[in-house]
Structures are given as structure tokens and as C-alpha cells.
Design an enzyme around this catalytic site. Structure first.
Site, PDB file in Angstrom:
ATOM      1  N   ASN A  10      35.534  43.707  26.358  1.00 12.62           N
ATOM      2  CA  ASN A  10      35.623  42.801  24.931  1.00 12.62           C
ATOM      3  C   ASN A  10      36.182  41.597  25.085  1.00 12.62           C
ATOM      4  OD1 ASN A  10      35.942  42.269  22.110  1.00 12.62           O
ATOM      5  ND2 ASN A  10      37.598  43.845  21.649  1.00 12.62           N
ATOM      6  N   LYS A  12      36.743  39.417  22.634  1.00 17.55           N
ATOM      7  CA  LYS A  12      37.324  38.935  21.450  1.00 17.55           C
ATOM      8  C   LYS A  12      37.130  37.570  21.198  1.00 17.55           C
ATOM      9  CE  LYS A  12      40.855  42.603  22.362  1.00 17.55           C
ATOM     10  NZ  LYS A  12      42.149  42.979  22.038  1.00 17.55           N
ATOM     11  N   HIS A  96      37.186  48.388  15.589  1.00 16.96           N
ATOM     12  CA  HIS A  96      38.356  47.954  16.623  1.00 16.96           C
ATOM     13  C   HIS A  96      39.716  47.701  15.555  1.00 16.96           C
ATOM     14  CE1 HIS A  96      40.590  45.537  19.176  1.00 16.96           C
ATOM     15  NE2 HIS A  96      40.064  45.988  20.099  1.00 16.96           N
ATOM     16  N   GLU A  98      41.927  45.319  15.540  1.00 18.80           N
ATOM     17  CA  GLU A  98      41.975  44.322  14.971  1.00 18.80           C
ATOM     18  C   GLU A  98      41.124  44.117  13.703  1.00 18.80           C
ATOM     19  OE1 GLU A  98      41.352  42.188  18.694  1.00 18.80           O
ATOM     20  OE2 GLU A  98      43.044  43.086  19.450  1.00 18.80           O
ATOM     21  N   GLU A 168      41.820  53.945  21.289  1.00 21.35           N
ATOM     22  CA  GLU A 168      42.769  52.668  21.687  1.00 21.35           C
ATOM     23  C   GLU A 168      43.879  52.946  20.880  1.00 21.35           C
ATOM     24  OE1 GLU A 168      40.337  49.344  23.139  1.00 21.35           O
ATOM     25  OE2 GLU A 168      40.104  49.495  21.115  1.00 21.35           O
ATOM     26  N   GLY A 174      46.719  44.834  24.145  1.00 18.77           N
ATOM     27  CA  GLY A 174      47.280  43.501  24.352  1.00 18.77           C
ATOM     28  C   GLY A 174      48.669  43.584  24.625  1.00 18.77           C
ATOM     29  N   SER A 214      45.420  47.923  27.411  1.00 19.09           N
ATOM     30  CA  SER A 214      45.940  47.503  28.656  1.00 19.09           C
ATOM     31  C   SER A 214      45.450  48.233  29.843  1.00 19.09           C
ATOM     32  CB  SER A 214      47.380  47.602  28.391  1.00 19.09           C
ATOM     33  OG  SER A 214      47.931  46.693  27.198  1.00 19.09           O
TER      34      SER A 214
HETATM   35  P1  PGA Z   1      43.294  44.990  25.952  1.00 20.84           P
HETATM   36  O1  PGA Z   1      42.501  45.173  24.999  1.00 20.84           O
HETATM   37  O2  PGA Z   1      42.740  45.491  27.161  1.00 20.84           O
HETATM   38  O3  PGA Z   1      43.820  43.512  26.043  1.00 20.84           O
HETATM   39  O4  PGA Z   1      44.730  45.679  25.686  1.00 20.84           O
HETATM   40  C1  PGA Z   1      41.784  46.201  24.517  1.00 20.84           C
HETATM   41  C2  PGA Z   1      40.865  46.309  23.327  1.00 20.84           C
HETATM   42  O5  PGA Z   1      41.320  45.579  22.296  1.00 20.84           O
HETATM   43  O6  PGA Z   1      39.759  46.692  23.332  1.00 20.84           O
END
Ligand code: PGA
Length: 252
Positions: A10, A12, A96, A98, A168, A174, A214
Site C-alpha cells: 500500500n 498510501k 484501512h 487511516e 492491522e 507505521g 510494520s
Molecule cells: P506500515 O503500514 O507497514 O507502514 O505499518 C501498513 C498499512 O498501513 O497497511
């Protein structure tokens, strides 16, 4: 039940056309001839079409990072399933963290997106996960149940072959903090159980459940060794062909 591993990246809100195309090309080279796993990229909508040209003749799949439930109409700022397909995509990430936490999308909107995506033939990746507070309050499984049950309301057996779930934990996205392999497996096995309550067992067993939060080259092998972890949804580490290439090539 053997499920084909799926490694999804992803991107983003990163990349413009030139760097997206370069990154996609390098990732496709890093994929080599892998046939026992699938790779999917979710670039920003603005580069989807160009990236799809770069990935022509490769097995890499493309997804939108979100999708509307309608085919077209007065929905400023939204992208329809048909537009994703037109740009070369076959899937969409939905719900997601976010989208849930920054843009306040709730389970009912996420459910509309899921039904719309599936109705128009996309693969739909339903993202779920608890916040740190939820985990500390001991309510992780209640929240996961609610997100799965509400997110999949009205999703019928015929659509399940195009369903993917991504677990997740919000506190791991992140942040550099990964859920331990035991924590992740425990959540995945719980989610598998929920799917079995909703769908016939063989069908529930066929759904891929990805772990996200992560995922890095140095933890992917341990995560992928867990019985109910069928792939990864990768953010930060998907923006470099070196790290994403290593993740794609996880050791079984
Ligand atoms: P990240 O993001 O690997 O940077 O933790 C995962 C995601 O948001 O799908």
C-alpha cells in the site's frame, strides 16, 4: 486447506508518476518467477493507469486504496469500481485504519464500499484492527467481531472467493511496533473462526487473512510461518524495491 500467499503493498499518499513507474518496474523485477504467491500493489489513484502499463505482462495485481459503492454519479472525491478497472486495477483496499480514524469512515460506510466493490467484480480487502486503547482494555476481540460482522453484512457466499481480510492492529501501523507472531496468529485464528460462523467452512477456510502493521524484511518470515497468516499488507516497506522485494521473497 492451502491458501496462496498474497503480499500487498500500500503506497498510501506517496509517489508521482515518474517514481511510481520506476518503483513498479523494480518491484516486478524483484518478483522474478514466483508462482506460489501473489503480489498486489495499491498505488495512489493518480498513477494507477501508468503503473498498470508498466506491469503489463507481469502477474502483479493492482488495487485502489479505497472505492465508492456506486458506478458513477455525483460523489465528489470518490472513485468507482469501474474506474479502478478502467485504470487496470482488479481490487480495492477498504476500511484501512487511516480511512477509519483520520476520515471517520464507519462500519456502515465500509460495508457499503465492500458490497459495491464485490458487486462490480473487484477483489475487496477488508481492513480491520484494534487501537492500543482497545487492546489495553481487553476488548480486542469484541472490536474485531464488530468490524467483521458489520463489514461483511450482506456479503454472500458467491462473493467470498473475492474476499480478503487484513488484520492491522492500529498501534502497529507505521510505528515500527509489530504485533508478535503469537499475537497476530491469535487474532487471525479468531477472525478465521468468525468467518466460519458467517460462511460454510470450506469457503471460510479459503479466505486469505493478511497481517499488516510494520511488516519488514526481518519479521516477515516469522509472521508468514503462522498457520492463519496468509500474507501481508505492507505500507512503509513497500516504498522500496529492496525491502518489498525481500518481503515478497519471504522464506516458507
Ligand atoms: P506500515 O503500514 O507497514 O507502514 O505499518 C501498513 C498499512 O498501513 O497497511
Amino acid at each position: 486447506m492451502s491458501r496462496k500467499a498474497l503480499i500487498a503493498g500500500n503506497w498510501k499518499m506517496h509517489t508521482t508518476v515518474v517514481d511510481a513507474c520506476k518503483l513498479a518496474k523494480k518491484i516486478s523485477e524483484a518478483c522474478g518467477n514466483l508462482t506460489d504467491r501473489e503480489v498486489l500493489l495499491a498505488p495512489p489513484f493518480t498513477v494507477l493507469s501508468e503503473v498498470s502499463h508498466v506491469l503489463q505482462n507481469t502477474p502483479i495485481l493492482l488495487a485502489g486504496q479505497n472505492v465508492c459503492w456506486e458506478e458513477s454519479g455525483a460523489f465528489t472525491g470518490e472513485i468507482s469500481p469501474h474506474m479502478i478497472q478502467d485504470a487496470g486495477g482488479s481490487a480495492a483496499i477498504i476500511g484501512h485504519s487511516e480511512r477509519r480514524h483520520i476520515f471517520h469512515e464507519d462500519d456502515s460506510m465500509i460495508n457499503k464500499r465492500m458490497r459495491g466493490a464485490l458487486a462490480f467484480g473487484l477483489t475487496a480487502i477488508l481492513c480491520i484492527g484494534e487501537t492500543l486503547k482497545t487492546r489495553e482494555d481487553g476488548k480486542t476481540f469484541d472490536v474485531l467481531r464488530e468490524q467483521v460482522v458489520k463489514g461483511l453484512d450482506g456479503v454472500s457466499d458467491v462473493d467470498v472467493p473475492r474476499l480478503v481480510v487484513a488484520y492491522e492492529p492500529v498501534w502497529a501501523i507505521g510505528t515500527g511496533k509489530t504485533a508478535s507472531k503469537e499475537q497476530a496468529q491469535e487474532a487471525h485464528s479468531f477472525i478465521r473462526g468468525l468467518l466460519t460462523e458467517l460462511y460454510e467452512k470450506d469457503l471460510a477456510d479459503s479466505v486469505r487473512i493478511l497481517y499488516g502493521g510494520s511488516v519488514k524484511p526481518d519479521n516477515v518470515d516469522d509472521l508468514m510461518a503462522q498457520a492463519d497468516i496468509d500474507g501481508a499488507l505492507v505500507g512503509g516497506a513497500a516504498l522500496s524495491s529492496e525491502s518489498f522485494g525481500r518481503i515478497i521473497n519471504f522464506n516458507k
